[in-house]
Design a protein around this motif. Structure first.
Motif, mmCIF file in Angstrom:
data_model
loop_
_atom_site.group_PDB
_atom_site.id
_atom_site.type_symbol
_atom_site.label_atom_id
_atom_site.label_comp_id
_atom_site.label_asym_id
_atom_site.label_seq_id
_atom_site.Cartn_x
_atom_site.Cartn_y
_atom_site.Cartn_z
ATOM 1 N N ALA A 295 82.975 -62.742 19.820
ATOM 2 C CA ALA A 295 83.134 -61.302 19.615
ATOM 3 C C ALA A 295 83.844 -61.014 18.300
ATOM 4 O O ALA A 295 83.506 -60.051 17.593
ATOM 5 C CB ALA A 295 83.905 -60.697 20.772
ATOM 6 N N LEU A 296 84.841 -61.831 17.950
ATOM 7 C CA LEU A 296 85.569 -61.624 16.710
ATOM 8 C C LEU A 296 84.671 -61.811 15.498
ATOM 9 O O LEU A 296 84.740 -61.028 14.535
ATOM 10 C CB LEU A 296 86.748 -62.589 16.641
ATOM 11 N N VAL A 297 83.809 -62.819 15.545
ATOM 12 C CA VAL A 297 82.872 -63.042 14.439
ATOM 13 C C VAL A 297 81.916 -61.865 14.303
ATOM 14 O O VAL A 297 81.666 -61.354 13.203
ATOM 15 C CB VAL A 297 82.105 -64.361 14.653
ATOM 16 N N VAL A 298 81.373 -61.423 15.448
ATOM 17 C CA VAL A 298 80.458 -60.281 15.420
ATOM 18 C C VAL A 298 81.173 -59.026 14.915
ATOM 19 O O VAL A 298 80.644 -58.291 14.068
ATOM 20 C CB VAL A 298 79.867 -60.033 16.829
ATOM 21 N N GLY A 299 82.389 -58.776 15.430
ATOM 22 C CA GLY A 299 83.114 -57.568 15.023
ATOM 23 C C GLY A 299 83.482 -57.570 13.555
ATOM 24 O O GLY A 299 83.366 -56.532 12.884
ATOM 25 N N ALA A 300 83.941 -58.718 13.020
ATOM 26 C CA ALA A 300 84.346 -58.764 11.617
ATOM 27 C C ALA A 300 83.154 -58.561 10.688
ATOM 28 O O ALA A 300 83.221 -57.793 9.723
ATOM 29 C CB ALA A 300 85.028 -60.096 11.323
ATOM 30 N N SER A 301 82.056 -59.259 10.958
ATOM 31 C CA SER A 301 80.881 -59.116 10.094
ATOM 32 C C SER A 301 80.268 -57.719 10.198
ATOM 33 O O SER A 301 79.909 -57.101 9.188
ATOM 34 C CB SER A 301 79.840 -60.176 10.449
ATOM 35 N N ALA A 302 80.173 -57.193 11.439
ATOM 36 C CA ALA A 302 79.626 -55.848 11.605
ATOM 37 C C ALA A 302 80.556 -54.799 11.014
ATOM 38 O O ALA A 302 80.095 -53.782 10.478
ATOM 39 C CB ALA A 302 79.392 -55.561 13.082
ATOM 40 N N GLY A 303 81.865 -55.039 11.086
ATOM 41 C CA GLY A 303 82.812 -54.095 10.501
ATOM 42 C C GLY A 303 82.669 -53.988 8.998
ATOM 43 O O GLY A 303 82.755 -52.894 8.424
ATOM 44 N N LEU A 304 82.438 -55.124 8.335
ATOM 45 C CA LEU A 304 82.247 -55.102 6.885
ATOM 46 C C LEU A 304 80.986 -54.332 6.506
ATOM 47 O O LEU A 304 80.983 -53.520 5.577
ATOM 48 C CB LEU A 304 82.183 -56.535 6.355
ATOM 49 N N VAL A 349 88.622 -55.064 16.410
ATOM 50 C CA VAL A 349 89.334 -54.454 17.535
ATOM 51 C C VAL A 349 88.340 -53.937 18.577
ATOM 52 O O VAL A 349 88.510 -54.159 19.790
ATOM 53 C CB VAL A 349 90.246 -53.317 17.039
ATOM 54 N N ILE A 350 87.306 -53.253 18.120
ATOM 55 C CA ILE A 350 86.294 -52.737 19.049
ATOM 56 C C ILE A 350 85.626 -53.881 19.796
ATOM 57 O O ILE A 350 85.437 -53.825 21.022
ATOM 58 C CB ILE A 350 85.251 -51.901 18.286
ATOM 59 N N ALA A 351 85.259 -54.936 19.083
ATOM 60 C CA ALA A 351 84.586 -56.059 19.733
ATOM 61 C C ALA A 351 85.485 -56.743 20.752
ATOM 62 O O ALA A 351 85.041 -57.092 21.857
ATOM 63 C CB ALA A 351 84.120 -57.056 18.670
ATOM 64 N N LEU A 352 86.760 -56.957 20.425
ATOM 65 C CA LEU A 352 87.665 -57.619 21.355
ATOM 66 C C LEU A 352 87.946 -56.746 22.578
ATOM 67 O O LEU A 352 88.028 -57.262 23.707
ATOM 68 C CB LEU A 352 88.977 -57.966 20.645
ATOM 69 N N LEU A 353 88.107 -55.440 22.380
ATOM 70 C CA LEU A 353 88.283 -54.555 23.529
ATOM 71 C C LEU A 353 87.052 -54.559 24.423
ATOM 72 O O LEU A 353 87.158 -54.542 25.658
ATOM 73 C CB LEU A 353 88.579 -53.134 23.046
ATOM 74 N N ALA A 354 85.891 -54.575 23.792
ATOM 75 C CA ALA A 354 84.654 -54.516 24.566
ATOM 76 C C ALA A 354 84.392 -55.806 25.344
ATOM 77 O O ALA A 354 83.799 -55.765 26.430
ATOM 78 C CB ALA A 354 83.472 -54.227 23.635
ATOM 79 N N VAL A 355 84.827 -56.939 24.809
ATOM 80 C CA VAL A 355 84.495 -58.219 25.444
ATOM 81 C C VAL A 355 85.543 -58.644 26.462
ATOM 82 O O VAL A 355 85.369 -59.669 27.144
ATOM 83 C CB VAL A 355 84.346 -59.309 24.358
ATOM 84 N N TRP A 356 86.629 -57.872 26.588
ATOM 85 C CA TRP A 356 87.730 -58.292 27.467
ATOM 86 C C TRP A 356 87.252 -58.496 28.895
ATOM 87 O O TRP A 356 87.480 -59.547 29.500
ATOM 88 C CB TRP A 356 88.834 -57.231 27.415
ATOM 89 N N SER A 357 86.585 -57.514 29.466
ATOM 90 C CA SER A 357 86.126 -57.620 30.848
ATOM 91 C C SER A 357 85.079 -58.714 30.991
ATOM 92 O O SER A 357 85.092 -59.498 31.957
ATOM 93 C CB SER A 357 85.560 -56.278 31.321
ATOM 94 N N ALA A 358 84.160 -58.789 30.032
ATOM 95 C CA ALA A 358 83.106 -59.802 30.105
ATOM 96 C C ALA A 358 83.681 -61.211 30.016
ATOM 97 O O ALA A 358 83.192 -62.144 30.665
ATOM 98 C CB ALA A 358 82.084 -59.568 28.988
ATOM 99 N N SER A 359 84.739 -61.396 29.203
ATOM 100 C CA SER A 359 85.333 -62.731 29.080
ATOM 101 C C SER A 359 85.978 -63.162 30.388
ATOM 102 O O SER A 359 85.930 -64.344 30.765
ATOM 103 C CB SER A 359 86.353 -62.745 27.939
#
Length: 802
Positions: A295-304, A349-359
């Protein structure tokens, strides 16, 4: 290892969300107030005392009187480093073109203002032709009007249309008359600009000026002079800030929701893979860490990517905001560091919040899952989920009751929003249990839709209720939000318009036409009952020495009482509202007849008044009533807002005549238009994300069902029948979400309608813009069908071997 195909949908959702957040924060950073052009050359400006008003009231400051202004100007001009102290007098003056108010620059407040010629040096206006005005009948105008020196021009002022001779032209908006004429039209002064000598230090001059002014004003330098921005521009800028803040907040919230659904569905599809990892020794903590890293990789790249897109779109969106009226014409996009930092942090931040329940769900996968071949759900819902959903629904019902019984519109709107949020959350939590009954309710239509295909559609929905519910959840949220917000705005607008029309006893209404108000000349031509608003200031003993701005209406008491059905006199009588020392107040003032009431008028003079009547708080479209002659004597530039007449008349210059229903609908037309545009913007963001979420889920589902669909082909189904199957499944999912979302929203809307009926004292119709709702459902349906049909068609291009 991150799977590009699996995470592509989450990448798109995060990128879109960060794009909106990036653009909104850049526009927010650009929306700071601007120093007015007319004061740009005044390095130090002294402003009159601020009034104790709320941040969103945009009330003017309390003006200085003519005597106080003359004393301040004399003392400030004597300070070292000050070349001149110039009072900036502002009054209404609008040039007439072809006998009518000019529509050019109608959105610019400074284009409708007049000033004394001395004020020209504060803004550095350049005289391009002619001479300054030296006699009362001369004026200097903007060269953009196309006039020549020596020509005659008609100016519409508060007194009426008056003819002036153009003595000169300048390269800026507004008109300039002699200082003597300006002092008569604007006796109260709210700003004094200081022109400094060469080499003078503005800060040292400002320090000396503060010693002169004391507590009777503020001394402003640099960017602080933006506090003198025109009220209309400040109000427009504030509206734009609310729009951008709401858009950014909604984008962040919905992005988390969409990405969470995507990650949850991805985890469900990877149960066997995760089970294998657990079987070879991976711990639950390691599984969670793996999912978080992905999720962090996806969020960082998508954020850029979102940051770059948002920065590129910001200028275009800024021009659009100006065009629709969410920002003033002086708005310019400026790039600042903090929006960049916020946007870069938003993706992870969005990706980590979103993946919390799924993780957490991924960490609970057992090694036995690696041996399962069937994908049949074992337990759609657990007991804690049922209890949570039931509590949310109960809270939503209780808040709906509070909405229907609320006494204020703002409280009712808050209750309604919270009620629908609770009901949407409860419906989402309980949706796996609701899917079955809804599908059975739709059993007959599904059967008629295609025989065996219909049976398969119904069976798939009943077998995989959690998958169906997770796909329908974004549609539920989107439709509920669209129905509630659009219906609430339209119902509230219609209810208040009906209430205004019902409270008025008049045949026709005379209102301004391409002008901010009506002149005395226009009012005299109508022969009706006029409302002349002005702002006065009163020191409230309960709050201390802070001057509180109040809206006072100058009226003829007999005509006003006859035209206002809502008028309720609590004490005293309106017949005593005459002379120059009487006032009528509302019950909220906690005063009785004969008590003193001291106010400061627009000319800066403090006048002791005497209360002659008290009316109910809902009786007036303002705070107090005064005789019209008193308002005119103390505010020479005040403009009449409305005139009530019995019969239709020929409208005077700068006016038009409308019926009561039209007037009631147009009273807040500008605000209603901005509110509706804001509503459509929020619905568009919500609908776009909802459609993306549905498409993401169905794309992932289609990839995971390739083997099942090939099996159906081996059983004898044609490719067209298989595509029809997945399309019908998508349509059913969207229908389920739309029905649940609409049901939830209508609960909130009916409670709002009941509360509005109680407030306006009349029946209120429920108004739902079905075109907006149909557009939202249609968008979700279109993307859902494409997201399921296209990958299915690609996977079935070849007939599978037996």
């Amino acid at each position: 290892m991150v799977s590009v195909r699996r995470q592509a949908s989450a990448f798109v959702a995060v990128a879109v969300g960060v794009t909106l957040v990036s653009a909104a924060t850049l526009l927010l950073a650009s929306g700071r107030p601007q120093v007015p052009d007319r004061l740009a050359r005044a390095a130090v400006v002294v402003q009159s005392p601020e009034a104790g008003a709320s941040a969103d009231s945009f009330a003017p400051t309390r003006p200085w009187s003519a005597t106080a202004t003359a004393e301040l100007v004399s003392r400030l001009a004597a300070l070292p480093g000050v070349a001149a102290a110039v009072p900036d007098r502002t009054f209404y003056a609008q040039p007439l073109v072809d006998g009518r108010p000019s529509a050019a620059d109608s959105r610019r407040e400074d284009a409708l203002q007049g000033h004394g010629w001395s004020s020209a040096q504060l803004g550095g206006l350049r005289r391009t032709a002619g001479e300054p005005p030296r006699r009362p009948g001369e004026v200097v105008v903007d060269r953009a009007l196309g006039l020549r020196t020596g020509a005659r021009v008609t100016l519409l002022t508060a007194a009426g249309a008056q003819t002036y001779i153009v003595s000169g032209l300048v390269d800026g908006p507004g008109v300039h008359v002699t200082d003597e004429v300006a002092a008569a039209l604007a006796p109260g002064v709210r700003a004094i600009g200081l022109v400094l000598t060469a080499g003078a230090d503005p800060e040292r001059v400002a320090t000396a000026a503060r010693g002169v002014v004391g507590a009777d004003g503020r001394v402003l330098t640099g960017d602080a002079r933006s506090a003198l921005e025109p009220r209309n521009d400040a109000r427009t800028r504030w509206i734009g800030m609310q729009v951008l803040t709401g858009t950014a907040a909604l984008a962040g919230f919905v992005t988390v929701f969409v990405v969470a659904s995507t990650f949850a569905f991805t985890i469900a599809q990877r149960r066997r893979e995760l089970g294998l990892l657990r079987a070879v020794g991976a711990t639950g903590r390691q599984i969670r860490r793996m999912v978080h890293v992905e999720a962090l990789v996806v969020g960082a790249s998508a954020g850029l990517v979102g940051l770059l897109l948002g920065a590129a779109l910001a200028p275009l969106l800024g021009r659009l905001l100006v065009d629709v009226g969410f920002e003033p014409t002086t708005f310019r996009v400026r790039y600042a560091p903090w929006p960049v930092a916020v946007s870069l942090a938003a993706g992870p931040v969005i990706a980590l919040l979103a993946v919390w329940s799924a993780s957490r769900r991924a960490a609970r996968v057992r090694p036995l899952e690696a041996l399962r071949e069937a994908a049949v759900e074992q337990r759609p819902m657990g007991r804690p989920r049922v209890v949570t959903g039931a509590l949310l629904v109960a809270a939503g019902v209780a808040l709906s009751v509070g909405t229907a019984t609320a006494g204020e519109a703002r409280v009712a709107a808050q209750y309604a929003l919270y009620a629908v949020m609770a009901l949407v959350a409860g419906a989402t939590v309980l949706s796996p249990a609701v899917v079955g009954p809804v599908v059975r309710l739709l059993r007959s239509p599904v059967r008629r839709s295609g025989g065996a295909i219909g049976m398969l559609v119904r069976g798939a929905a009943l077998t995989a209720t959690r998958r169906t519910a997770s796909t329908a959840a974004p549609v539920l949220l989107t439709v509920a939000f669209a129905v509630l917000v659009s219906g609430m705005v339209r119902t509230t607008t219609a209810a208040y318009a009906a209430g205004r029309a019902d409270n008025l006893n008049a045949g026709w209404i005379v209102v301004p036409d391409r002008a901010p108000g009506l002149s005395d000349q226009a009012v005299a031509a109508t022969g009706g009952t006029a409302l002349l608003p002005t702002t006065v200031f009163r020191t409230d003993p309960a709050t201390g020495p802070v001057d509180r701005p109040l809206t006072a209406l100058g009226v003829d008491p007999a005509g006003f009482a006859a035209a206002n059905r809502a008028l309720t006199v609590v004490a005293g009588t309106l017949d005593d509202l005459r002379g120059d020392d009487t006032v009528v107040v509302t019950a909220g003032a906690n005063l009785r007849p004969s008590e003193p009431y001291v106010v400061v008028f627009a000319d800066g003079t403090s006048v002791p008044l005497r209360v002659v009547a008290v009316v109910s708080d809902t009786s007036l479209p303002g705070d107090l009533l005064l005789p019209r002659a008193v308002v005119r004597a103390h505010d020479p530039s005040a403009l009449t807002s409305t005139v009530y007449v019995r019969d239709r008349i020929e409208p005077p210059v700068g006016a038009r005549v409308v019926d009561v229903v039209t007037w009631a609908a147009e009273t807040d037309a500008a605000e209603d238009r901005l509110v509706w545009l804001f509503t459509l913007l929020l619905i568009g963001v919500s609908a776009g994300y909802g459609a993306i979420a549905v498409a993401n889920t169905l794309l992932l589902a289609a990839a995971g069902r390739a083997a099942d669909l090939r099996l159906i082909r081996l059983a004898g189904a044609t490719r067209r029948q298989v595509i029809w199957l997945v399309t019908a499944e998508s349509a059913l999912v969207v229908m389920i979400g739309a029905l649940l979302g609409g049901a939830v929203a209508f609960v909130g809307l009916h409670s709002i309608r009941a509360g509005l009926a109680e407030q306006v004292g009349a029946p209120v119709d429920l108004v739902v813009p079905w075109s907006v709702v149909a557009g939202v459902v249609g968008l979700c349906l279109l993307l859902a069908m494409l997201a399921s049909a296209v990958p299915t068609w690609r996977s079935l291009r070849r007939r599978p071997a037996r």
